[in-house]
Design a protein around this motif. Structure first.
Motif, PDB file in Angstrom:
ATOM      1  N   PHE A  25       0.836  -1.199   0.000  1.00  0.00           N
ATOM      2  CA  PHE A  25       0.000   0.000   0.000  1.00  0.00           C
ATOM      3  C   PHE A  25       0.873   1.253   0.000  1.00  0.00           C
ATOM      4  N   TYR A  26       1.927   1.252   0.841  1.00  0.00           N
ATOM      5  CA  TYR A  26       2.825   2.403   0.889  1.00  0.00           C
ATOM      6  C   TYR A  26       3.538   2.593  -0.440  1.00  0.00           C
ATOM      7  N   ALA A  27       3.828   1.508  -1.106  1.00  0.00           N
ATOM      8  CA  ALA A  27       4.474   1.604  -2.416  1.00  0.00           C
ATOM      9  C   ALA A  27       3.498   2.171  -3.444  1.00  0.00           C
ATOM     10  N   ASP A  28       2.276   1.683  -3.438  1.00  0.00           N
ATOM     11  CA  ASP A  28       1.279   2.113  -4.423  1.00  0.00           C
ATOM     12  C   ASP A  28       0.915   3.589  -4.282  1.00  0.00           C
ATOM     13  N   CYS A  29       0.930   4.104  -3.026  1.00  0.00           N
ATOM     14  CA  CYS A  29       0.578   5.519  -2.837  1.00  0.00           C
ATOM     15  C   CYS A  29       1.797   6.428  -2.917  1.00  0.00           C
ATOM     16  N   GLY A  30       2.960   5.859  -3.222  1.00  0.00           N
ATOM     17  CA  GLY A  30       4.144   6.661  -3.482  1.00  0.00           C
ATOM     18  C   GLY A  30       4.969   7.021  -2.272  1.00  0.00           C
ATOM     19  N   LEU A  31       4.608   6.504  -1.089  1.00  0.00           N
ATOM     20  CA  LEU A  31       5.386   6.831   0.101  1.00  0.00           C
ATOM     21  C   LEU A  31       6.736   6.111   0.093  1.00  0.00           C
ATOM     22  N   VAL A  32       6.709   4.840  -0.250  1.00  0.00           N
ATOM     23  CA  VAL A  32       7.940   4.046  -0.301  1.00  0.00           C
ATOM     24  C   VAL A  32       7.938   3.260  -1.620  1.00  0.00           C
ATOM     25  N   PRO A  33       8.283   3.926  -2.713  1.00  0.00           N
ATOM     26  CA  PRO A  33       8.269   3.235  -4.010  1.00  0.00           C
ATOM     27  C   PRO A  33       9.410   2.216  -4.091  1.00  0.00           C
ATOM     28  N   PRO A  34       9.241   1.163  -4.858  1.00  0.00           N
ATOM     29  CA  PRO A  34      10.321   0.174  -4.993  1.00  0.00           C
ATOM     30  C   PRO A  34      11.534   0.779  -5.698  1.00  0.00           C
ATOM     31  N   THR A  35      12.701   0.282  -5.341  1.00  0.00           N
ATOM     32  CA  THR A  35      13.940   0.763  -5.957  1.00  0.00           C
ATOM     33  C   THR A  35      14.108   0.177  -7.354  1.00  0.00           C
ATOM     34  N   ASP A  36      13.682  -1.053  -7.492  1.00  0.00           N
ATOM     35  CA  ASP A  36      13.871  -1.761  -8.783  1.00  0.00           C
ATOM     36  C   ASP A  36      12.856  -2.888  -8.845  1.00  0.00           C
ATOM     37  N   ARG A  37      12.918  -3.644  -9.903  1.00  0.00           N
ATOM     38  CA  ARG A  37      12.072  -4.821 -10.053  1.00  0.00           C
ATOM     39  C   ARG A  37      12.948  -5.991 -10.485  1.00  0.00           C
ATOM     40  N   SER A  38      12.565  -7.181 -10.039  1.00  0.00           N
ATOM     41  CA  SER A  38      13.297  -8.384 -10.437  1.00  0.00           C
ATOM     42  C   SER A  38      12.908  -8.745 -11.872  1.00  0.00           C
ATOM     43  N   PRO A  39      13.695  -9.644 -12.523  1.00  0.00           N
ATOM     44  CA  PRO A  39      13.333 -10.076 -13.887  1.00  0.00           C
ATOM     45  C   PRO A  39      11.893 -10.606 -13.954  1.00  0.00           C
ATOM     46  N   ALA A  40      11.403 -11.139 -12.840  1.00  0.00           N
ATOM     47  CA  ALA A  40      10.036 -11.667 -12.828  1.00  0.00           C
ATOM     48  C   ALA A  40       9.003 -10.589 -12.501  1.00  0.00           C
ATOM     49  N   GLY A  41       9.466  -9.343 -12.269  1.00  0.00           N
ATOM     50  CA  GLY A  41       8.540  -8.245 -12.022  1.00  0.00           C
ATOM     51  C   GLY A  41       8.261  -7.983 -10.552  1.00  0.00           C
ATOM     52  N   TYR A  42       8.941  -8.663  -9.636  1.00  0.00           N
ATOM     53  CA  TYR A  42       8.704  -8.434  -8.208  1.00  0.00           C
ATOM     54  C   TYR A  42       9.417  -7.167  -7.734  1.00  0.00           C
TER      55      TYR A  42
END
Length: 312
Positions: A25-42
């Protein structure tokens, strides 16, 4: 720890104690966005994102809204500024909760009806300024426009009710009764009559102010008579009355005669409304002052004795 280390959302959950759903939820609302994504999209997070998430968790546990948290993260406000503002807000909430607790305890002790409980809560949560304004309105209504005893009016205005932040149930009871008394039209009319009497006396030249010494003299003389079991209409009471009328005559510059006794009787009856003493009793309870002993028996005896003496 390697600065290039990346964490999965599950790693973050284990490290912070937050649920995967909350972190997402915090990622989706922009508070703590992911740094990167794995090859599988995680989603993957670095150490900076972990620290940001820790800050978000701490601020949320302290009760800050998401909008405020975002402003902190975006450096629009500092953590100390937010902490100070939030501490002030919590002080208000704590005060309200303490008042609610006091009201509920008072209701439990008193067995109040829902209507009484609602009134208690409304009056108890008034601010200090609102409580003072209620008393100021009472004084303005009863003494306004009259040249009454200035020292007495100043005393009324200065003795404002100050309900403590964590009041006892009896203080809540006392404040509710005091507020009701100050708004009672019949009591206001009685106090207005007293104010009019004082203004009339001042128009005749009375500038004696408050009369603490006279009150003490009456308390001592009549207290002794009460302790001795002297009835107001008895011959023994005459000496007490004579002593006190002489004291009043001296204080007010009048002759100690029948006219003085009629004047004094009227004065005592005007000031003898028991609700006036009740007003000061309640105010003392609200403010945590020592409650003065009742003078009603003393002045009741003096009035009865003076009336019996005047009828002779």
């Amino acid at each position: 720890m390697d600065g290039d280390t990346l964490f999965t959302i599950g790693d973050l959950a284990r490290r912070t104690g937050l649920t995967v759903k909350t972190i997402r939820f915090y990622a989706d609302c922009g508070l703590v966005p992911p740094t990167d994504r794995s090859p599988a999209g995680y989603r993957l997070y670095d150490v900076a994102a972990l620290a940001r998430l820790d800050l978000v968790r701490t601020l949320r546990e302290l009760g800050l809204e998401l909008a405020v948290v975002r402003r902190v993260l975006d450096r629009e406000v500092t953590v100390p500024e937010v902490a100070a503002a939030h501490a002030d807000a919590l002080e208000v909430q704590i005060r309200i909760l303490r008042l609610r607790r006091a009201v509920l305890r008072a209701v439990a002790e008193r067995g109040s009806t829902p209507e009484e409980m609602d009134l208690m809560h409304k009056l108890a949560k008034l601010s200090d300024d609102e409580r003072r304004r209620l008393i100021t309105d009472f004084v303005d209504d009863t003494f306004g426009g009259l040249d009454a005893n200035a020292e007495f009016v100043d005393l009324l205005r200065s003795a404002a009710p100050e309900l403590p932040e964590d009041p006892e149930p009896e203080q809540v009871h006392a404040w509710v009764e005091l507020a009701e008394l100050a708004q009672d039209p019949d009591f206001r009319a009685a106090v207005r009559r007293m104010a009019e009497y004082q203004a009339a006396e001042r128009a005749e030249g009375d500038r004696t102010g408050l009369h603490h010494d006279l009150t003490e003299a009456v308390r001592d003389a009549v207290g002794g008579a009460l302790d001795a079991g002297i009835a107001p209409a008895s011959p023994e009471a005459a000496a007490v009355v004579d002593t006190l009328t002489a004291r009043y005559a001296q204080t007010f510059g009048r002759a100690d005669d029948a006219d003085l006794r009629h004047w004094l009787l009227a004065r005592l009856e005007i000031a003898g409304d028991p609700r006036t003493e009740r007003y000061w009793h309640l105010l003392s309870v609200v403010n945590g002052w020592p409650v003065p002993p009742s003078l009603a028996p003393v002045f009741g005896w003096f009035t009865a004795a003076l009336r019996a003496r005047s009828a002779q």
